[in-house]
Design a protein around this motif. Structure first.
Motif, mmCIF file in Angstrom:
data_model
loop_
_atom_site.group_PDB
_atom_site.id
_atom_site.type_symbol
_atom_site.label_atom_id
_atom_site.label_comp_id
_atom_site.label_asym_id
_atom_site.label_seq_id
_atom_site.Cartn_x
_atom_site.Cartn_y
_atom_site.Cartn_z
ATOM 1 N N LEU A 84 0.803 -1.216 0.000
ATOM 2 C CA LEU A 84 0.000 0.000 0.000
ATOM 3 C C LEU A 84 0.840 1.272 0.000
ATOM 4 O O LEU A 84 0.362 2.334 0.382
ATOM 5 C CB LEU A 84 -0.934 -0.005 1.217
ATOM 6 C CG LEU A 84 -1.983 -1.125 1.233
ATOM 7 C CD1 LEU A 84 -2.839 -1.029 2.486
ATOM 8 C CD2 LEU A 84 -2.859 -1.074 -0.013
ATOM 9 N N PHE A 86 2.361 4.674 -1.168
ATOM 10 C CA PHE A 86 1.677 5.697 -1.967
ATOM 11 C C PHE A 86 2.646 6.279 -2.992
ATOM 12 O O PHE A 86 3.688 6.813 -2.633
ATOM 13 C CB PHE A 86 1.150 6.815 -1.066
ATOM 14 C CG PHE A 86 -0.099 7.458 -1.585
ATOM 15 C CD1 PHE A 86 -1.321 7.224 -0.982
ATOM 16 C CD2 PHE A 86 -0.061 8.280 -2.704
ATOM 17 C CE1 PHE A 86 -2.482 7.807 -1.470
ATOM 18 C CE2 PHE A 86 -1.210 8.861 -3.199
ATOM 19 C CZ PHE A 86 -2.428 8.632 -2.583
ATOM 20 N N PRO A 87 2.325 6.195 -4.286
ATOM 21 C CA PRO A 87 3.236 6.706 -5.319
ATOM 22 C C PRO A 87 3.206 8.227 -5.406
ATOM 23 O O PRO A 87 2.279 8.874 -4.919
ATOM 24 C CB PRO A 87 2.686 6.083 -6.605
ATOM 25 C CG PRO A 87 1.216 5.925 -6.336
ATOM 26 C CD PRO A 87 1.107 5.604 -4.859
ATOM 27 N N ASP A 95 -1.848 8.742 -9.525
ATOM 28 C CA ASP A 95 -1.373 8.209 -8.247
ATOM 29 C C ASP A 95 -2.528 7.702 -7.393
ATOM 30 O O ASP A 95 -2.442 6.637 -6.768
ATOM 31 C CB ASP A 95 -0.590 9.280 -7.485
ATOM 32 C CG ASP A 95 0.730 9.624 -8.152
ATOM 33 O OD1 ASP A 95 1.174 8.844 -9.019
ATOM 34 O OD2 ASP A 95 1.307 10.673 -7.812
ATOM 35 N N GLU A 98 -3.779 4.429 -8.947
ATOM 36 C CA GLU A 98 -2.875 3.309 -8.678
ATOM 37 C C GLU A 98 -2.997 2.841 -7.231
ATOM 38 O O GLU A 98 -3.051 1.641 -6.951
ATOM 39 C CB GLU A 98 -1.435 3.725 -8.975
ATOM 40 C CG GLU A 98 -0.416 2.616 -8.720
ATOM 41 C CD GLU A 98 1.009 3.036 -9.027
ATOM 42 O OE1 GLU A 98 1.943 2.385 -8.508
ATOM 43 O OE2 GLU A 98 1.199 4.014 -9.782
ATOM 44 N N GLN A 99 -3.048 3.798 -6.292
ATOM 45 C CA GLN A 99 -3.106 3.427 -4.882
ATOM 46 C C GLN A 99 -4.435 2.761 -4.542
ATOM 47 O O GLN A 99 -4.476 1.745 -3.838
ATOM 48 C CB GLN A 99 -2.895 4.667 -4.016
ATOM 49 C CG GLN A 99 -2.115 4.421 -2.736
ATOM 50 C CD GLN A 99 -2.885 3.610 -1.725
ATOM 51 O OE1 GLN A 99 -4.097 3.737 -1.603
ATOM 52 N NE2 GLN A 99 -2.196 2.762 -0.986
ATOM 53 N N ALA A 102 -4.567 -0.702 -5.940
ATOM 54 C CA ALA A 102 -3.737 -1.606 -5.138
ATOM 55 C C ALA A 102 -4.477 -2.017 -3.869
ATOM 56 O O ALA A 102 -4.434 -3.182 -3.450
ATOM 57 C CB ALA A 102 -2.407 -0.936 -4.790
ATOM 58 N N PHE A 103 -5.162 -1.062 -3.251
ATOM 59 C CA PHE A 103 -5.946 -1.353 -2.049
ATOM 60 C C PHE A 103 -7.052 -2.363 -2.362
ATOM 61 O O PHE A 103 -7.250 -3.336 -1.624
ATOM 62 C CB PHE A 103 -6.542 -0.055 -1.505
ATOM 63 C CG PHE A 103 -7.488 -0.244 -0.352
ATOM 64 C CD1 PHE A 103 -7.016 -0.595 0.899
ATOM 65 C CD2 PHE A 103 -8.851 -0.068 -0.522
ATOM 66 C CE1 PHE A 103 -7.887 -0.774 1.967
ATOM 67 C CE2 PHE A 103 -9.730 -0.240 0.537
ATOM 68 C CZ PHE A 103 -9.247 -0.596 1.785
ATOM 69 N N ARG A 141 -2.198 5.736 7.156
ATOM 70 C CA ARG A 141 -2.683 5.610 5.782
ATOM 71 C C ARG A 141 -3.362 6.908 5.344
ATOM 72 O O ARG A 141 -3.156 7.391 4.235
ATOM 73 C CB ARG A 141 -3.688 4.455 5.677
ATOM 74 C CG ARG A 141 -3.148 3.085 5.986
ATOM 75 C CD ARG A 141 -2.069 2.636 5.046
ATOM 76 N NE ARG A 141 -2.430 2.837 3.665
ATOM 77 C CZ ARG A 141 -1.546 3.001 2.688
ATOM 78 N NH1 ARG A 141 -0.263 3.002 2.955
ATOM 79 N NH2 ARG A 141 -1.949 3.164 1.456
ATOM 80 N N ALA A 145 -2.255 9.826 2.231
ATOM 81 C CA ALA A 145 -3.158 10.295 1.182
ATOM 82 C C ALA A 145 -3.352 11.806 1.253
ATOM 83 O O ALA A 145 -3.347 12.500 0.225
ATOM 84 C CB ALA A 145 -4.502 9.580 1.294
ATOM 85 N N TRP A 172 -11.716 6.348 -0.146
ATOM 86 C CA TRP A 172 -11.544 5.119 0.632
ATOM 87 C C TRP A 172 -12.821 4.746 1.373
ATOM 88 O O TRP A 172 -13.111 3.566 1.558
ATOM 89 C CB TRP A 172 -10.369 5.263 1.592
ATOM 90 C CG TRP A 172 -9.073 4.996 0.914
ATOM 91 C CD1 TRP A 172 -8.395 3.806 0.846
ATOM 92 C CD2 TRP A 172 -8.290 5.938 0.163
ATOM 93 N NE1 TRP A 172 -7.244 3.951 0.100
ATOM 94 C CE2 TRP A 172 -7.153 5.247 -0.329
ATOM 95 C CE3 TRP A 172 -8.434 7.288 -0.142
ATOM 96 C CZ2 TRP A 172 -6.174 5.870 -1.102
ATOM 97 C CZ3 TRP A 172 -7.465 7.908 -0.911
ATOM 98 C CH2 TRP A 172 -6.352 7.205 -1.384
#
Length: 222
Positions: A84, A86-87, A95, A98-99, A102-103, A141, A145, A172
């Motif tokens: 997880l 973060f890019p 970004d 993608e995040q 992935a989650f 987390r 973000a 989220w």
């Protein structure tokens, strides 16, 4: 999880006992705890089982973690942390996509999603777990973000009046809603759609001449 798994000790030989550095013991405990958690879930997760699998004593476990839930949460986060990450490509839309994807992959591609739901359920009656969840998982987390959104706002990639905390909840929160109340699937397509639709309202328009913001969330003078 079947009842036999809950009633019988995990059939895994204990790691070799002996005098070991505290950091090594802690790492082995977290590894054993994560294995047990992902294999059998919270219902079969006990200090006794983790001690048997790791070779550490129950006294050591109780000294480091106030409850089985706190140990489960740390083991869980230790396992998923790298997944997880973060890019920061400079494109906040990419970004976030993608995040969030992935989650979603983590939540739906294996036992991690089921375990997270069980941990959230256990939090309701375990104050130590609830505190650990905020301090070690959801708080960090959320901070990652929010920082990413504020960097993008400072770069002029988002409107100056964007509320980063609210954006985190919108993205989220929607995924957690579908995870906990599975009326509709939570998948990567859903994650992509969430970000795409939200970004339509977040990006500055041609007439947006509001103040720019620095990376700390403050306005830039001039």
């Amino acid at each position: 999880m079947d009842q036999a798994a809950a009633d019988e000790p995990a059939a895994v030989p204990a790691r070799r006992r002996g005098r070991r550095p505290a950091a090594q013991v802690r790492g082995e405990v977290l590894t054993a705890a994560a294995e047990l958690l992902l294999e059998h879930g919270m219902a079969a997760f006990t200090f006794e089982r983790v001690a048997a699998r790791s070779g550490a004593s129950r006294t050591t476990l109780h000294k480091w973690w106030p409850s089985r839930g706190a140990l489960a949460l740390e083991a869980y986060f230790d396992t998923v942390r790298d997944t997880l990450a973060f890019p920061d490509s400079g494109d906040i839309g990419a970004d976030l996509t993608e995040q969030l994807r992935a989650f979603v992959r983590l939540m739906t591609g294996g036992p991690a999603g089921r375990v997270l739901v069980e941990i959230i359920g256990a939090m309701q009656s375990d104050p130590d777990l609830a505190t650990a969840y905020r301090e070690r998982y959801s708080g960090p987390r959320r901070a990652l973000a929010v920082e990413a959104l504020e960097r993008a706002r400072g770069r002029g990639r988002l409107r100056a009046d964007v509320d980063a905390e609210a954006v985190v909840d919108q993205l989220w929160g929607a995924c957690y809603h579908r995870l906990l109340i599975p009326d509709r699937p939570v998948d990567e397509e859903f994650a992509t759609t969430l970000v795409a639709q939200l970004m339509t309202g977040l990006r500055p328009g041609p007439g947006d001449h509001g103040p720019r913001w620095d990376g700390a969330g403050g306005p830039v003078a001039g």
